[in-house]
Scaffold this motif. Structure first.
Motif, mmCIF file in Angstrom:
data_model
loop_
_atom_site.group_PDB
_atom_site.id
_atom_site.type_symbol
_atom_site.label_atom_id
_atom_site.label_comp_id
_atom_site.label_asym_id
_atom_site.label_seq_id
_atom_site.Cartn_x
_atom_site.Cartn_y
_atom_site.Cartn_z
ATOM 1 N N LYS A 176 0.839 -1.211 0.000
ATOM 2 C CA LYS A 176 0.000 0.000 0.000
ATOM 3 C C LYS A 176 0.869 1.253 0.000
ATOM 4 O O LYS A 176 0.559 2.241 -0.681
ATOM 5 C CB LYS A 176 -0.947 -0.011 1.206
ATOM 6 C CG LYS A 176 -2.074 -1.022 1.074
ATOM 7 C CD LYS A 176 -3.015 -0.978 2.276
ATOM 8 C CE LYS A 176 -4.173 -1.954 2.094
ATOM 9 N NZ LYS A 176 -5.094 -1.941 3.268
ATOM 10 N N LYS A 188 2.272 1.741 -3.536
ATOM 11 C CA LYS A 188 1.248 2.253 -4.455
ATOM 12 C C LYS A 188 1.015 3.744 -4.244
ATOM 13 O O LYS A 188 0.938 4.523 -5.206
ATOM 14 C CB LYS A 188 -0.061 1.479 -4.248
ATOM 15 C CG LYS A 188 -1.133 1.818 -5.271
ATOM 16 C CD LYS A 188 -2.352 0.920 -5.095
ATOM 17 C CE LYS A 188 -3.404 1.231 -6.156
ATOM 18 N NZ LYS A 188 -4.595 0.353 -6.021
ATOM 19 N N THR A 189 0.927 4.150 -2.995
ATOM 20 C CA THR A 189 0.724 5.568 -2.673
ATOM 21 C C THR A 189 1.902 6.405 -3.142
ATOM 22 O O THR A 189 1.722 7.477 -3.736
ATOM 23 C CB THR A 189 0.527 5.750 -1.152
ATOM 24 O OG1 THR A 189 -0.613 5.016 -0.721
ATOM 25 C CG2 THR A 189 0.330 7.219 -0.801
ATOM 26 N N SER A 190 3.111 5.916 -2.884
ATOM 27 C CA SER A 190 4.321 6.644 -3.287
ATOM 28 C C SER A 190 4.423 6.763 -4.796
ATOM 29 O O SER A 190 4.789 7.818 -5.328
ATOM 30 C CB SER A 190 5.562 5.945 -2.732
ATOM 31 O OG SER A 190 5.566 5.954 -1.321
ATOM 32 N N ASN A 191 4.093 5.690 -5.505
ATOM 33 C CA ASN A 191 4.159 5.724 -6.968
ATOM 34 C C ASN A 191 3.147 6.713 -7.563
ATOM 35 O O ASN A 191 3.441 7.413 -8.535
ATOM 36 C CB ASN A 191 3.925 4.332 -7.545
ATOM 37 C CG ASN A 191 5.105 3.402 -7.320
ATOM 38 O OD1 ASN A 191 6.204 3.841 -6.992
ATOM 39 N ND2 ASN A 191 4.880 2.109 -7.492
ATOM 40 N N LEU A 192 1.961 6.775 -6.968
ATOM 41 C CA LEU A 192 0.928 7.686 -7.470
ATOM 42 C C LEU A 192 1.250 9.146 -7.165
ATOM 43 O O LEU A 192 0.884 10.043 -7.921
ATOM 44 C CB LEU A 192 -0.431 7.320 -6.862
ATOM 45 C CG LEU A 192 -1.056 6.002 -7.335
ATOM 46 C CD1 LEU A 192 -2.315 5.697 -6.548
ATOM 47 C CD2 LEU A 192 -1.373 6.066 -8.832
ATOM 48 N N SER A 193 1.943 9.373 -6.046
ATOM 49 C CA SER A 193 2.264 10.751 -5.645
ATOM 50 C C SER A 193 3.591 11.236 -6.208
ATOM 51 O O SER A 193 4.040 12.336 -5.895
ATOM 52 C CB SER A 193 2.291 10.849 -4.114
ATOM 53 O OG SER A 193 3.334 10.027 -3.587
ATOM 54 N N SER A 194 4.242 10.386 -7.030
ATOM 55 C CA SER A 194 5.521 10.736 -7.658
ATOM 56 C C SER A 194 6.584 11.115 -6.628
ATOM 57 O O SER A 194 7.318 12.096 -6.790
ATOM 58 C CB SER A 194 5.321 11.896 -8.656
ATOM 59 O OG SER A 194 4.412 11.537 -9.658
ATOM 60 N N SER A 195 6.651 10.324 -5.545
ATOM 61 C CA SER A 195 7.671 10.566 -4.527
ATOM 62 C C SER A 195 9.071 10.308 -5.076
ATOM 63 O O SER A 195 10.054 10.844 -4.577
ATOM 64 C CB SER A 195 7.427 9.673 -3.305
ATOM 65 O OG SER A 195 6.180 9.970 -2.722
ATOM 66 N N ALA A 247 9.301 4.831 -10.621
ATOM 67 C CA ALA A 247 8.333 4.071 -9.812
ATOM 68 C C ALA A 247 8.675 2.585 -9.887
ATOM 69 O O ALA A 247 8.748 2.012 -10.972
ATOM 70 C CB ALA A 247 6.920 4.321 -10.316
ATOM 71 N N ASP A 278 7.887 -1.440 -8.612
ATOM 72 C CA ASP A 278 6.897 -2.378 -8.067
ATOM 73 C C ASP A 278 7.636 -3.569 -7.470
ATOM 74 O O ASP A 278 8.690 -3.976 -7.969
ATOM 75 C CB ASP A 278 5.949 -2.869 -9.159
ATOM 76 C CG ASP A 278 5.023 -1.768 -9.645
ATOM 77 O OD1 ASP A 278 4.429 -1.083 -8.790
ATOM 78 O OD2 ASP A 278 4.905 -1.590 -10.872
ATOM 79 N N ASP A 323 -6.799 -5.831 -4.275
ATOM 80 C CA ASP A 323 -7.901 -5.204 -5.013
ATOM 81 C C ASP A 323 -8.408 -6.213 -6.035
ATOM 82 O O ASP A 323 -7.706 -7.169 -6.377
ATOM 83 C CB ASP A 323 -7.462 -3.891 -5.667
ATOM 84 C CG ASP A 323 -6.375 -4.089 -6.710
ATOM 85 O OD1 ASP A 323 -6.637 -4.729 -7.743
ATOM 86 O OD2 ASP A 323 -5.254 -3.592 -6.488
#
Length: 220
Positions: free
Chosen positions: A81, A84-91, A95, A97, A173
């Protein structure tokens, strides 16, 4: 008194590595390494939170030992989780996996490392897992069922290289719910083949004798 040659114990093994790490390195080596360090920091923080002990790491792969199967699964779920959050927020610029495999079994302690089939199957489960997913053995599932709120997908007996194991996916999911044909063990296939062969011979013998039974009488 004889010295104990091999030190064994039961452990829960958590194995993870990066999906397509080599390709990421080919595209941008420096940024891939920076991303890996970022995720490694998250992972080690979660190991500490869930009482996991990192015992082996090399490049993009990490192996940790847990006392509790529930803690290992919860750690894996939280890590996926976080990723996924980090990848979506472009940290990070790259990215990444991860796949995760978890098994519990008998392992050998060797100079701070853990070895044996219990570790090997965790590694096979990791390779078998979906990108961004978690696969666990039946032994882990049996420990955690009813103790977590997560859903599991039963994939039956699977084989990776020389290892056979009963695998379950943790369904994070709906898109991760896959359907795979269970692998039949060679022993079962042999038994079925022998049974069919015996049946064919029996039917052939029946028709060869025209379904009749010869009875001989001895006259006194």
């Amino acid at each position: 008194m004889p010295t104990k040659e091999i030190d064994r114990k039961i452990a829960v093994i958590f194995a993870t590595d990066v999906v397509n790490y080599s390709k990421h390195m080919e595209i941008d080596e420096s940024e891939t390494v920076k991303s890996l360090r970022f995720y490694e920091k998250i992972l080690k923080g979660l190991f500490k939170k869930y009482n996991g002990n990192l015992f082996n790491s090399g490049g993009d792969s990490f192996m940790a030992e847990f006392v509790s199967a529930v803690d290992a699964v919860e750690c894996a779920v939280e890590f996926q989780k976080e990723i996924k959050t980090s990848n979506l927020s472009s940290s990070t610029k790259i990215a990444l996996d991860f796949r995760i495999g978890i098994n519990t079994g008998d392992v050998i302690k060797e100079k701070g490392n853990l070895l044996g089939e219990g570790v090997n199957i965790a590694a096979r489960l990791e390779a078998f897992a979906l990108a961004g997913g978690i696969s666990v053995s039946k032994s882990v599932f049996d420990y955690v069922k009813g103790k977590t709120k997560h859903k599991f997908n039963d994939l039956g007996i699977q084989k990776v290289k020389q290892n056979e194991f009963h695998a379950f996916d943790v369904v994070l999911d709906p898109s991760q719910k896959r359907s795979l044909k269970p692998k039949q063990s060679k022993g079962l296939i042999t038994i079925l083949a022998v049974g069919i062969l015996v049946l064919v011979i029996g039917v052939f013998s029946f028709y060869l004798n025209d379904g009749t039974e010869t009875v001989s009488y001895t006259h006194l």
